[in-house]
Design a protein around this motif. Structure first.
Motif, PDB file in Angstrom:
ATOM      1  N   PHE A  67      16.640   9.544  -3.803  1.00 45.51           N
ATOM      2  CA  PHE A  67      15.878  11.016  -3.826  1.00 45.51           C
ATOM      3  C   PHE A  67      15.430  11.461  -2.609  1.00 45.51           C
ATOM      4  O   PHE A  67      14.896  10.448  -1.949  1.00 45.51           O
ATOM      5  CB  PHE A  67      15.039  11.157  -4.764  1.00 45.51           C
ATOM      6  N   HIS A  68      15.327  12.833  -2.044  1.00 42.76           N
ATOM      7  CA  HIS A  68      14.857  13.137  -0.898  1.00 42.76           C
ATOM      8  C   HIS A  68      13.722  13.946  -1.165  1.00 42.76           C
ATOM      9  O   HIS A  68      13.911  14.879  -1.991  1.00 42.76           O
ATOM     10  CB  HIS A  68      15.675  13.589   0.172  1.00 42.76           C
ATOM     11  N   LYS A  69      12.497  14.056  -0.362  1.00 42.16           N
ATOM     12  CA  LYS A  69      11.428  14.826  -0.678  1.00 42.16           C
ATOM     13  C   LYS A  69      11.894  16.194  -0.150  1.00 42.16           C
ATOM     14  O   LYS A  69      12.425  16.274   1.043  1.00 42.16           O
ATOM     15  CB  LYS A  69      10.290  14.515  -0.187  1.00 42.16           C
ATOM     16  N   VAL A  70      11.910  17.313  -0.950  1.00 41.96           N
ATOM     17  CA  VAL A  70      12.442  18.605  -0.244  1.00 41.96           C
ATOM     18  C   VAL A  70      11.157  19.478  -0.555  1.00 41.96           C
ATOM     19  O   VAL A  70      11.121  20.774   0.188  1.00 41.96           O
ATOM     20  CB  VAL A  70      13.468  19.160  -1.106  1.00 41.96           C
ATOM     21  N   LEU A  71      10.025  19.278  -1.160  1.00 45.33           N
ATOM     22  CA  LEU A  71       8.967  19.993  -1.267  1.00 45.33           C
ATOM     23  C   LEU A  71       7.537  19.355  -1.335  1.00 45.33           C
ATOM     24  O   LEU A  71       7.688  18.661  -2.300  1.00 45.33           O
ATOM     25  CB  LEU A  71       9.090  21.050  -2.307  1.00 45.33           C
ATOM     26  N   GLU A  72       6.685  19.624  -0.761  1.00 39.02           N
ATOM     27  CA  GLU A  72       5.306  19.462  -0.988  1.00 39.02           C
ATOM     28  C   GLU A  72       4.453  20.454  -0.411  1.00 39.02           C
ATOM     29  O   GLU A  72       4.184  21.063   0.692  1.00 39.02           O
ATOM     30  CB  GLU A  72       4.728  18.082  -0.013  1.00 39.02           C
TER      31      GLU A  72
END
Length: 93
Positions: A67-72
């Motif tokens: 998985f890749h972080k797309v929002l923080e």
């Protein structure tokens, strides 16, 4: 704080927040993008530090799964409010 990870087909969204009693809640939603398949789980943390530790663990797990972080985002930012709207839809299922 809201963090979202995605693969091509799946997502995981974590929301760390305080409830009206001051307790720290770690909410985790997951599912297939574009479908209603998934789930939602809430956990009561002892304190903010424990919730952040769970978030760090989640980040490690999701990265290891591709998985890749797309929002923080902060809860009250436009991006955070949009993500919260998605999380609220899951609550009603």
């Amino acid at each position: 704080m809201i963090v979202r990870w995605e693969t091509e087909h799946d997502y995981v969204l974590v929301h760390i927040h305080q409830d009206m009693f001051g307790d720290w809640i770690f909410s985790r939603a997951w599912g297939q993008i574009g479908t209603q398949f998934g789930g939602l789980k809430h956990r009561l943390a002892d304190d903010h530090e424990q919730a952040v530790m769970w978030l760090e663990d989640e980040a490690t797990i999701q990265t290891s799964r591709g998985f890749h972080k797309v929002l923080e985002a902060d809860d009250h930012s436009p991006e955070g409010l949009e993500a919260m709207g998605q999380l609220s839809l899951l609550d009603s299922l």
